[in-house]
Design an enzyme around this catalytic site. Structure first.
Site, PDB file in Angstrom:
ATOM      1  N   ARG A  64       5.006   6.131  13.638  1.00  0.00           N
ATOM      2  CA  ARG A  64       5.100   6.770  12.330  1.00  0.00           C
ATOM      3  C   ARG A  64       4.536   8.183  12.347  1.00  0.00           C
ATOM      4  O   ARG A  64       3.454   8.428  12.887  1.00  0.00           O
ATOM      5  CB  ARG A  64       4.323   5.951  11.300  1.00  0.00           C
ATOM      6  CG  ARG A  64       4.520   6.406   9.853  1.00  0.00           C
ATOM      7  CD  ARG A  64       3.556   5.671   8.928  1.00  0.00           C
ATOM      8  NE  ARG A  64       2.216   6.249   8.951  1.00  0.00           N
ATOM      9  CZ  ARG A  64       1.128   5.609   8.516  1.00  0.00           C
ATOM     10  NH1 ARG A  64       1.216   4.382   8.049  1.00  0.00           N
ATOM     11  NH2 ARG A  64      -0.060   6.197   8.563  1.00  0.00           N
TER      12      ARG A  64
ATOM     13  N   ASP B 283       0.545   5.005   1.874  1.00  0.00           N
ATOM     14  CA  ASP B 283      -0.191   5.464   3.049  1.00  0.00           C
ATOM     15  C   ASP B 283      -1.320   6.426   2.698  1.00  0.00           C
ATOM     16  O   ASP B 283      -1.129   7.426   1.993  1.00  0.00           O
ATOM     17  CB  ASP B 283       0.763   6.164   4.035  1.00  0.00           C
ATOM     18  CG  ASP B 283       1.680   5.188   4.759  1.00  0.00           C
ATOM     19  OD1 ASP B 283       1.290   4.016   4.917  1.00  0.00           O
ATOM     20  OD2 ASP B 283       2.784   5.612   5.173  1.00  0.00           O
TER      21      ASP B 283
ATOM     22  N   HIS C 268       4.704   0.084   0.175  1.00  0.00           N
ATOM     23  CA  HIS C 268       5.475  -0.676   1.167  1.00  0.00           C
ATOM     24  C   HIS C 268       4.564  -1.688   1.852  1.00  0.00           C
ATOM     25  O   HIS C 268       3.338  -1.608   1.757  1.00  0.00           O
ATOM     26  CB  HIS C 268       6.111   0.245   2.213  1.00  0.00           C
ATOM     27  CG  HIS C 268       5.117   1.059   2.983  1.00  0.00           C
ATOM     28  ND1 HIS C 268       4.545   2.217   2.481  1.00  0.00           N
ATOM     29  CD2 HIS C 268       4.565   0.884   4.224  1.00  0.00           C
ATOM     30  CE1 HIS C 268       3.701   2.714   3.371  1.00  0.00           C
ATOM     31  NE2 HIS C 268       3.692   1.917   4.434  1.00  0.00           N
TER      32      HIS C 268
ATOM     33  N   HIS D 295       0.830  -1.199   0.000  1.00  0.00           N
ATOM     34  CA  HIS D 295       0.000   0.000   0.000  1.00  0.00           C
ATOM     35  C   HIS D 295       0.870   1.255   0.000  1.00  0.00           C
ATOM     36  O   HIS D 295       2.051   1.219   0.338  1.00  0.00           O
ATOM     37  CB  HIS D 295      -0.929   0.025   1.215  1.00  0.00           C
ATOM     38  CG  HIS D 295      -0.210   0.151   2.521  1.00  0.00           C
ATOM     39  ND1 HIS D 295       0.478  -0.898   3.092  1.00  0.00           N
ATOM     40  CD2 HIS D 295      -0.054   1.210   3.377  1.00  0.00           C
ATOM     41  CE1 HIS D 295       1.024  -0.513   4.228  1.00  0.00           C
ATOM     42  NE2 HIS D 295       0.724   0.763   4.423  1.00  0.00           N
TER      43      HIS D 295
END
Length: 317
Positions: free
Chosen positions: A287, A113, A272, A111
């Site tokens: 994150r 983000d 990623h 995907h």
């Protein structure tokens, strides 16, 4: 003056003041000798930003000195930090998202983000806190070299396509849970009720033009619901063709985490996924994301959000 063409796509920029070590021929580099903080000078910050655009994802070892506040301060040097649109922030932080295996979840499908909104993050900065003794790597794929290496008929087709991205999808499939296992299905339902507490649908071009480099990249990933104008069955077949080109081994770098590592990637040109092979071991990362621009396709049209509404609580039948 003649233009110097690198001998491979991920070659180091000789003019960079940073100590940069490319990790593969197409994506990923380690930056050495930099201690990340909110006090970095402007020249170093600019060089890091340039390295991220060039290498797509860069890694910093040995950043154990970073806490949440310093992580947030470093992120603020690179743009406007933004919290996840639906998932609550980590306890004690302003906008950090915690990824913790105790929730029974790893983002183990490919995907980019938050592409279910229009101006999704331009970059993500992920910091490792607790890492399994073995397993739990993350892999990134380069959407630009994927586009460049498409056969010409597929490239021409991609240039015309738009896709609907949504956070309302089959969570059990993405989480790797079984619909026949009540406990696993309940876990998927709980995750969905948070992640899709507000349901978004956004139309993006399949080929995005990078606002800094001008390069074209394939914009797909697991948030894609269907292609505009195509039914679900045709969309799934076509999605698999293009997605497989993105995630070919030639386009991928894999990072073996150590506690204190930081990864910073260009969310406009990559996908990623976490490798969910670590069993019951603990894996905790945090994150930060940086506000992005609304994507523009090669025809000049911009992405647009077509749906945003509160969702009902979901329970398996």
């Amino acid at each position: 003056m003649a233009t110097i063409v690198p001998t491979y796509p991920n070659a180091r920029d000789a003019s960079s003041p940073l100590d940069i070590v490319p990790l593969t021929g197409r994506i990923g580099a380690e930056i050495r000798g930099v201690a990340l903080s909110g006090d970095l000078d402007a020249a170093t910050v600019q060089a890091i930003e340039a390295a991220v655009v060039r290498h797509k994802v860069v890694f910093f070892r040995g950043q154990q000195h970073l806490d949440d506040a310093e992580h947030e301060a470093f992120t603020a040097l690179l743009g406007d930090p933004v919290a996840h649109p639906t998932v609550p922030v980590a306890e004690g932080s302003k906008y950090l998202l915690e990824l913790d295996s105790r929730e029974g979840y790893a983002a183990s499908s490919w995907h980019t983000d938050v592409t279910f909104v229009d101006a999704y993050p331009k970059g993500s900065i992920l910091r490792a806190l607790t890492i399994p003794e073995a397993g739990g790597d993350t892999v990134w794929a380069n959407g630009e070299t994927a586009y460049d290496s498409l056969p010409e008929p597929l490239r021409q087709l991609a240039n015309t396509l738009w896709a609907v991205h949504s956070n309302d999808y089959d969570y059990a499939a993405v989480l790797g849970t079984s619909k026949d296992n009540e406990a696993q299905q309940a876990r998927a339902d709980r995750h969905r009720n948070v992640f899709a507490s507000t349901v978004y649908e956004t139309e993006h071009p399949v080929v995005r033009v990078h606002p800094v480099s001008g390069q074209r990249s394939l914009l797909l990933g697991h948030f894609v619901k269907n292609f505009v104008g195509l039914n679900q069955a045709d969309s799934q077949r076509l999605f698999a063709i293009f997605q497989d080109h993105i995630t070919r081994e030639e386009n991928v770098v894999r990072w073996r985490w150590q506690a204190g590592d930081v990864a910073f990637w260009d969310n406009r040109s990559t996908q990623h996924r976490a490798v969910a092979d670590f069993g019951l071991q603990r894996r905790t990362l945090r994150r930060a994301t940086i506000q992005g621009e609304v994507p523009v396709g090669i025809d000049g049209r911009s992405s647009r959000t077509t749906r945003k509404e509160k969702a009902r609580d979901y329970q398996s039948a």
